[in-house]
Structures are given as C-alpha cells and as structure tokens.
Design a protein around this motif. Structure first.
Motif, PDB file in Angstrom:
ATOM      1  N   GLY A 274       1.824   7.528   0.455  1.00  0.00           N
ATOM      2  CA  GLY A 274       3.070   6.976   0.946  1.00  0.00           C
ATOM      3  C   GLY A 274       3.828   7.974   1.797  1.00  0.00           C
ATOM      4  O   GLY A 274       3.513   9.155   1.818  1.00  0.00           O
ATOM      5  N   THR A 275       4.805   7.461   2.502  1.00  0.00           N
ATOM      6  CA  THR A 275       5.621   8.231   3.430  1.00  0.00           C
ATOM      7  C   THR A 275       4.754   8.942   4.465  1.00  0.00           C
ATOM      8  O   THR A 275       4.955  10.106   4.787  1.00  0.00           O
ATOM      9  N   VAL A 276       3.784   8.220   4.975  1.00  0.00           N
ATOM     10  CA  VAL A 276       2.909   8.760   6.015  1.00  0.00           C
ATOM     11  C   VAL A 276       3.632   8.610   7.353  1.00  0.00           C
ATOM     12  O   VAL A 276       4.002   7.510   7.756  1.00  0.00           O
ATOM     13  N   LEU A 277       3.829   9.725   8.031  1.00  0.00           N
ATOM     14  CA  LEU A 277       4.626   9.751   9.255  1.00  0.00           C
ATOM     15  C   LEU A 277       3.832  10.086  10.506  1.00  0.00           C
ATOM     16  O   LEU A 277       4.340   9.932  11.614  1.00  0.00           O
ATOM     17  N   ASP A 278       2.597  10.553  10.340  1.00  0.00           N
ATOM     18  CA  ASP A 278       1.825  11.056  11.471  1.00  0.00           C
ATOM     19  C   ASP A 278       0.370  10.609  11.352  1.00  0.00           C
ATOM     20  O   ASP A 278      -0.171  10.597  10.249  1.00  0.00           O
ATOM     21  N   PRO A 279      -0.277  10.277  12.468  1.00  0.00           N
ATOM     22  CA  PRO A 279      -1.678   9.861  12.407  1.00  0.00           C
ATOM     23  C   PRO A 279      -2.608  10.902  11.782  1.00  0.00           C
ATOM     24  O   PRO A 279      -3.606  10.537  11.160  1.00  0.00           O
TER      25      PRO A 279
ATOM     26  N   GLU B 296      -6.298  12.628   6.882  1.00  0.00           N
ATOM     27  CA  GLU B 296      -6.386  13.386   5.635  1.00  0.00           C
ATOM     28  C   GLU B 296      -6.577  12.457   4.434  1.00  0.00           C
ATOM     29  O   GLU B 296      -7.381  12.742   3.543  1.00  0.00           O
ATOM     30  N   VAL B 297      -5.851  11.367   4.420  1.00  0.00           N
ATOM     31  CA  VAL B 297      -5.975  10.403   3.321  1.00  0.00           C
ATOM     32  C   VAL B 297      -7.360   9.762   3.336  1.00  0.00           C
ATOM     33  O   VAL B 297      -8.006   9.616   2.299  1.00  0.00           O
TER      34      VAL B 297
ATOM     35  N   VAL C 273       1.055   3.779   3.280  1.00  0.00           N
ATOM     36  CA  VAL C 273       2.400   3.225   3.271  1.00  0.00           C
ATOM     37  C   VAL C 273       3.266   4.129   4.137  1.00  0.00           C
ATOM     38  O   VAL C 273       3.278   5.348   3.950  1.00  0.00           O
ATOM     39  N   SER C 274       3.941   3.534   5.100  1.00  0.00           N
ATOM     40  CA  SER C 274       4.804   4.322   5.975  1.00  0.00           C
ATOM     41  C   SER C 274       6.208   3.715   5.958  1.00  0.00           C
ATOM     42  O   SER C 274       6.358   2.501   5.852  1.00  0.00           O
TER      43      SER C 274
ATOM     44  N   MET D 129      -8.536   1.121   6.939  1.00  0.00           N
ATOM     45  CA  MET D 129      -7.672   1.192   5.759  1.00  0.00           C
ATOM     46  C   MET D 129      -6.582   0.131   5.843  1.00  0.00           C
ATOM     47  O   MET D 129      -6.363  -0.474   6.889  1.00  0.00           O
ATOM     48  N   VAL D 130      -5.885  -0.073   4.737  1.00  0.00           N
ATOM     49  CA  VAL D 130      -4.783  -1.025   4.671  1.00  0.00           C
ATOM     50  C   VAL D 130      -3.497  -0.314   5.067  1.00  0.00           C
ATOM     51  O   VAL D 130      -3.186   0.752   4.545  1.00  0.00           O
ATOM     52  N   SER D 131      -2.761  -0.925   5.986  1.00  0.00           N
ATOM     53  CA  SER D 131      -1.500  -0.359   6.448  1.00  0.00           C
ATOM     54  C   SER D 131      -0.349  -1.191   5.900  1.00  0.00           C
ATOM     55  O   SER D 131      -0.348  -2.413   5.998  1.00  0.00           O
TER      56      SER D 131
END
Length: 77
Positions: free
Chosen positions: A5-10, A15-16, A25-26, A42-44
C-alpha cells in the motif's frame, strides 16, 4: 493475496512484483503507477476522488474499481 500500500512510484511496483506481490494500493490515481501495475499483471487499486481522476485511471488500464461514499459527520451546532 500479498501486496503493498501507499505505492507512489512505478519503481515500487517492480519491487513488489519481484517480492511476489499481486496487489498495489495507491493513495491517488497516478497513471504511471497504474500502468506499471497493469503491465506487471498485478491488481491496481488506486484512490481517486473526482470523475476526472477515475477516468484517468481507466485510461491508464484500471479494469475494475468500486466506489465508496465518503462519510462525513456534520458538526453538531
């Protein structure tokens, strides 16, 4: 399902994915994060508030999303 979660950058999406994650989750509708997530299979699950943000997310590859109403308590006067 494992994700982040709180993914802010590609780069965080990569990494995930390398760690075996399947969900991103962003907090916003960052189209580059959504595109990287979709490209990785992946699921966004981005956050959005306006219809414009929602349509930007769809154009970036978001397949399915659910909206929830924002719940606000009115002040007691």
């Amino acid at each position: 399902m494992i994700g982040a979660g709180t993914v802010l950058d590609p780069s965080q999406v990569a990494e995930v994915a390398n760690a075996g994650g399947r969900l991103i989750v962003s907090p916003n509708a960052n189209t580059s994060v959504i595109e990287a997530t979709v490209a990785a299979g992946m699921v966004s699950s981005p956050g959005y508030f306006t219809p414009s943000e929602a349509f930007d997310a769809i154009r970036a590859g978001l397949i399915r999303s659910s909206c929830s109403r924002q719940r606000r308590q009115l002040p007691r006067w």
